[in-house]
Every structure is written in structure tokens, then in C-alpha cells.
Design a protein around this motif. Structure first.
Motif, PDB file in Angstrom:
ATOM      1  N   PHE A 448       0.827  -1.197   0.000  1.00 13.28           N
ATOM      2  CA  PHE A 448       0.000   0.000   0.000  1.00 13.28           C
ATOM      3  C   PHE A 448       0.868   1.257   0.000  1.00 13.28           C
ATOM      4  O   PHE A 448       1.721   1.431   0.873  1.00 13.28           O
ATOM      5  N   ASP A 449       0.640   2.102  -1.000  1.00 15.51           N
ATOM      6  CA  ASP A 449       1.343   3.382  -1.134  1.00 15.51           C
ATOM      7  C   ASP A 449       2.862   3.220  -1.162  1.00 15.51           C
ATOM      8  O   ASP A 449       3.596   4.176  -0.913  1.00 15.51           O
ATOM      9  N   GLY A 450       3.322   2.009  -1.459  1.00 12.23           N
ATOM     10  CA  GLY A 450       4.761   1.776  -1.475  1.00 12.23           C
ATOM     11  C   GLY A 450       5.401   1.863  -0.105  1.00 12.23           C
ATOM     12  O   GLY A 450       6.618   2.006   0.009  1.00 12.23           O
ATOM     13  N   THR A 459       8.974  -6.809   2.646  1.00  9.85           N
ATOM     14  CA  THR A 459      10.199  -6.246   3.205  1.00  9.85           C
ATOM     15  C   THR A 459      11.118  -5.770   2.081  1.00  9.85           C
ATOM     16  O   THR A 459      10.919  -6.111   0.906  1.00  9.85           O
ATOM     17  N   ARG A 460      12.113  -5.010   2.439  1.00 11.51           N
ATOM     18  CA  ARG A 460      13.097  -4.567   1.446  1.00 11.51           C
ATOM     19  C   ARG A 460      13.806  -5.761   0.807  1.00 11.51           C
ATOM     20  O   ARG A 460      14.133  -5.753  -0.379  1.00 11.51           O
ATOM     21  N   ARG A 485       9.221   7.527  -2.452  1.00  7.77           N
ATOM     22  CA  ARG A 485       9.905   7.173  -1.206  1.00  7.77           C
ATOM     23  C   ARG A 485      10.425   5.739  -1.273  1.00  7.77           C
ATOM     24  O   ARG A 485      11.407   5.389  -0.621  1.00  7.77           O
ATOM     25  N   LEU A 486       9.731   4.936  -2.058  1.00  6.41           N
ATOM     26  CA  LEU A 486      10.176   3.556  -2.264  1.00  6.41           C
ATOM     27  C   LEU A 486      11.241   3.481  -3.353  1.00  6.41           C
ATOM     28  O   LEU A 486      12.219   2.743  -3.234  1.00  6.41           O
ATOM     29  N   SER A 487      11.040   4.267  -4.420  1.00  3.75           N
ATOM     30  CA  SER A 487      11.954   4.241  -5.563  1.00  3.75           C
ATOM     31  C   SER A 487      12.289   5.679  -5.947  1.00  3.75           C
ATOM     32  O   SER A 487      11.594   6.292  -6.770  1.00  3.75           O
TER      33      SER A 487
END
Length: 532
Positions: A448-450, A459-460, A485-487
Motif C-alpha cells: 500500500f502506497d509503497g 520487506t526490502r 519514497r520507495l523508488s
């Protein structure tokens, strides 16, 4: 002209009357007619959205996606809805329409509990009338129940809580403490709103002599220990995760900056709950009336007089929770969503009959019956159809007519062109990315939402090993910022689009980015190891 039919609470079995008036049918077969209408209404309420909706409602899709990752709770809600939908998808992965069936099971259980409590307090005759008023008079048990949500689940648990408390305290049947403990625990796992009624019932138990007497019996304490043991895992999860689901309980669509705005939000929420009772008020106006508007009597019910104390207890159960909710609404100072009242009005129909008194004179039964049948059988069809009307009138997107399957198929095909690994993670918002994740044949999990905090099952390390498909609307800067924020520096690989169901408006366009696994060889080895 038919004389009015007399239906007395002390008569058991077929009533010795002649004629085939509606009053006579109710007196003879009231319970059968009620359950026939409730069952037929449930059938229509399952069939109408199953045929009319192209996709499931958003809250139901969200529940299915949570159910793919079993946990003791989720960032917005307790886990019971997700557990039910996750099990449903595991048993019948090709039948998402079962969500509509789950919703109607909730309606029928609610009605059963209401009917059983009404019969206990008011007698069999008035109990059936109260059940009819609940079925046709409370809008929450109509089209809003087309979707299976935590609110849907809370309704039967609320009604069962009231029924089992009455059995345990008022009737002194101590074994029902165990049933009450299980139901209250399930309420905690469904949605915390059920604790409003529990708080009211705790006060009543302490205020009543028979309630205090029950507290001295071992059954109460054993039942309490059972209830606490059942909710302990969820409480531990809440503590461990910082209580995000508790924060969501008091979340609002808007926040008031002045006392006047606080009062306005309270009045808006209260007004919405009054409108939910429009069917009940209409049926009472037609069938019972007041003053000069009273109809010619067709059915006279001489029910059981519950007495002033039991009537007062019933009214407290029916109305104290909404008063607490309104005070909370004012204190929070926000705009509560209407659906938060879904569970609160299970006892409105019983309260209405109790307020009228033990002698209930009803007329205009043909009109009242036609209105009740139309509400129960026609409204679900109109609810499914009006979504098409909204789309035809220019709505940009209608959630239940979203072309999710086409978009999901296109995006999964693009994924397969890039990597031989199955699609296991889709990242993005709950609507666009959520629909893609739910309808993709590979049945991936949602990030959800990254944000790995909202989806701790991703997880990462998993992202590095399995990769992910990122999805967002090209003009949604907020969604893009969240995914960055994720990428960091995220840019789309391309766009996909699908026409709306009526092909009359602009197509739905989604941007996507495929993040391939960092180590394809290791990822392939992991994929092979995961195969049975």
C-alpha cells in the motif's frame, strides 16, 4: 369490508380466523412471511451486484488484499474481514462474488438476533413486526450491505451482543456469558465500534441488582477469562505496531476549527443517521399514523407488556450508543463518515414497537406491504443500476465499474515480458494498484502506497529478491510522491489504458514501472525453491 384481525401474544400456533386479508396472513404466518422476504431479499442483494458490478467495491477489494497476508491486524482495521475474505479466496479463488454472499449472511444473522430479542421482550406478534421494521426500515440493511466490510461484520455481532447480554443478565442464564464473551471478542476483531455497546452494557450490568448478582457467579469470570484470552493476540499486535488501527477509529474526512463547525459536523452525522431510518418512519406513518392520520384498523396486535424497566433498558441499548458517538464526534471535531453508524441501529425497530405500547393497531397494510417489498427487493437492483447512470451522466470513474481486469491483464503481460518470475508484489494506492493486484491472475500481494510500514509482509529484502510492479495515475502527484519514497527518481516505463464499461467517457489510464529483481539468478532459484 373486513373487520380487523386480532393477533394476541398468548396465542400459539395457527390463529383461528377466516379470510385472506394481509392481516390474516400475518397473524397466521407472520414468521414464515418475514423469513421468506428476508431470504428473497438476500438472494436479490447477492445477484444484483454480482451481475451489475464490474468490480468489487473498494473496501471489499482492500479486505481481499489484506487476506492474502494473514496478520493479527492491519493498519486501518482489525483482521476479521480480511480473514474471512482470505479464506474465501483460498477456497474459491474464482468466485469473488462470494463477498456479496458473506454480506447477506451478516444481514440474516443480524435479523435473526433482532427477531429473537424482540420476541423475548415484546412477544411473538410484536417481535415479527419489529423484525419487519428492521429489515425494511433501516437502510443500512439494504444497499449499504451489498459490500462486505468491517462495518458489515459489526452489525450481526452488535445484535448478538445485545441478545446474549439480555439472556445472561435479564433472564439469568449464566451459560450465555460464554456466548457473549466469544461475540465480544469477535467484535474486537471486526471493528472497535462494537465496544460502544459493550460499554453501555457494562454500565447497565453494574446498575442492575441481577447484573451485580451475575458478577458473583463463576460463569461470568470464566467467560471473561475466555474473552480476554481470545483478544490477547490482537491487543499484543496493537501495542507492537503503535496502534494504527486505533488511530483510524477517530480519523475524519475533515477537521473543524471552530465550535460551530464541530456542531455542524455532529448535526450532519446525526442527520445522516435519521435519513437511514426513513423507511422505518415511512412504514410507521403508513401503518400506524398519529392523530387524525391514523388508518382504519386492519390488524390489532395485543403484545406482551415488557414493563417500564425492561422498556427503559431496551431504549438505552438502542439509543445510548449513538449519543456516545455524537459526543465523541463533537470532541474529536471531525466529519465522521455516515457508514460508521452501520451497527448502531440494530435495535431501532424493537424500540419503535416498544414505544408504541403493547397494543399495536395497524392499517393500510396493502400500501405498507408494497413499500416494504419495494424497499427490500427493488432497492438492491436500483443500487446496482444507478452506478451505470452515474457513469453515463459524466462521472469520471465509478469504483464498481472500474475496468480492472483489462488493466491487470495488460500489466501482468508487460511484467512477463520483462522477467520470467511471477508477479508477486504490486505497489500503489488502494484503488488503482489495489484493483490491479486483486484482478491480476498471479494474485500478488499489495504494498500500500509503497510503504512497508502499511504492508509489513513486504520487506526490502523481498523487494530486492522478487521485484515489484508500481502503478499510479499519471496526474496523481501525491501517489507518485509516495512511491518515490520507495523508488527515488521514479519515472514511468509507460502507460496502459482501458475503456470504461459504457465506452462513453475518457479511458482509464495508468502509469507503471517494473522494478526487476536485483539478482535474477538468485530470484529464479528462490522461485524454484518455493514451488511444491
Amino acid at each position: 369490508m373486513h373487520s380487523p384481525v386480532l393477533w394476541r401474544a398468548d396465542l400459539v400456533g395457527p390463529v383461528p380466523i377466516s379470510g385472506e386479508t394481509i392481516g390474516a396472513l400475518l397473524a397466521r404466518r407472520g414468521v414464515t412471511l418475514f423469513w421468506a422476504l428476508a431470504g428473497l431479499g438476500a438472494f436479490v442483494a447477492v445477484l444484483a451486484p454480482a451481475i451489475g458490478f464490474l468490480t468489487l467495491p473498494r473496501d471489499t477489494v482492500e479486505g481481499f488484499l489484506w487476506g492474502r497476508s494473514i496478520a493479527w491486524g492491519y493498519f486501518k482495521h482489525p483482521p476479521l474481514q480480511a480473514w474471512v475474505l482470505g479464506l474465501s479466496e483460498h477456497v474459491a479463488p474464482g468466485a469473488p462474488w462470494l463477498a456479496y454472499l458473506h454480506a447477506q449472511v451478516c444481514v440474516l444473522v443480524t435479523l435473526w438476533a433482532v427477531w429473537a430479542l424482540a420476541v423475548t421482550i415484546l412477544g411473538p406478534a410484536q417481535g415479527v413486526v419489529a423484525a419487519f421494521l428492521t429489515l425494511a426500515g433501516i437502510h443500512y440493511y439494504g444497499p449499504p450491505m451489498a459490500t462486505f466490510t468491517p462495518d458489515t461484520l459489526s452489525a450481526p455481532l452488535w445484535a448478538l451482543t445485545g441478545l446474549f447480554w439480555w439472556r445472561a443478565v435479564i433472564q439469568g442464564r449464566s451459560a450465555f456469558w460464554f456466548a457473549l464473551a466469544v461475540v465480544v471478542a469477535l467484535s474486537v476483531y471486526a471493528k472497535y465500534v462494537g465496544l460502544l455497546l459493550v460499554a453501555v452494557l457494562v454500565v447497565l450490568t453494574l446498575a442492575l441488582p441481577e447484573g451485580r448478582a451475575q458478577l458473583r457467579r463463576p460463569a461470568f469470570w470464566f467467560a471473561m477469562a475466555l474473552g480476554l484470552a481470545l483478544v490477547a493476540p490482537h491487543v499484543a499486535w496493537v501495542v507492537e505496531t503503535g496502534g494504527s488501527s486505533l488511530v483510524h477509529v477517530l480519523s475524519t474526512d475533515a477537521t473543524a476549527e471552530t465550535v460551530v463547525m464541530r456542531l455542524w459536523y455532529v448535526l450532519c452525522f446525526f442527520g445522516a443517521q435519521v435519513l437511514v431510518h426513513a423507511g422505518l418512519l415511512a412504514l410507521l406513518a403508513i401503518g400506524v399514523g398519529v392523530g387524525a392520520s391514523r388508518p382504519r384498523p386492519e390488524l390489532v396486535i395485543e403484545g406482551r407488556d415488557p414493563g417500564e424497566r425492561d422498556r427503559a433498558l431496551l431504549l438505552v441499548m438502542a439509543f445510548a450508543p449513538i449519543l456516545v458517538a455524537l459526543v465523541t464526534n463533537f470532541a474529536v471535531g471531525g466529519e465522521f463518515r455516515q457508514g460508521r453508524g452501520t451497527a448502531l441501529f440494530a435495535f431501532s425497530g424493537i424500540a419503535a414497537v416498544a414505544l408504541i405500547g403493547p397494543r399495536l393497531v395497524i392499517g393500510r397494510l396493502r400500501l405498507a406491504s408494497a413499500v416494504a417489498v419495494a424497499i427490500v427487493l427493488v432497492l438492491p437492483v436500483l443500487n446496482a443500476g444507478h452506478h451505470y447512470v452515474r457513469l453515463a451522466m459524466g462521472a469520471a470513474h465509478v469504483p464498481t465499474l472500474y475496468p480492472a481486469q483489462s488493466l491487470a491483464s495488460q500489466l501482468e503481460a508487460l511484467w512477463r515480458e520483462r522477467t520470467p518470475l511471477p508477479l508477486r508484489i504490486v505497489a500503489g494506492d488502494r484503488w488503482h494498484a489495489g484493483n490491479v493486484a486483486f484482478y491480476a491472475p498471479a494474485r500478488p500481494q499489495i504494498l500500500f502506497d509503497g510503504d512497508v510500514r502499511l504492508s509489513p509482509w513486504v520487506t526490502r529484502e523481498r523487494l530486492a529478491r522478487e521485484g515489484a510492479l508500481l502503478v499510479w495515475q499519471p496526474d496523481d502527484a501525491v501517489a507518485l510522491a509516495r512511491l518515490r519514497r520507495l523508488s527515488p527518481g521514479l519515472k514511468p516505463d509507460g502507460l496502459v489504458q482501458a475503456d470504461t464499461v459504457l465506452r462513453s467517457g475518457a479511458p482509464v489510464v495508468l502509469a507503471y514501472r517494473i522494478i526487476a529483481p536485483q539478482d535474477l539468478g538468485a530470484a529464479n532459484a528462490a522461485a524454484l525453491a518455493d514451488r511444491p
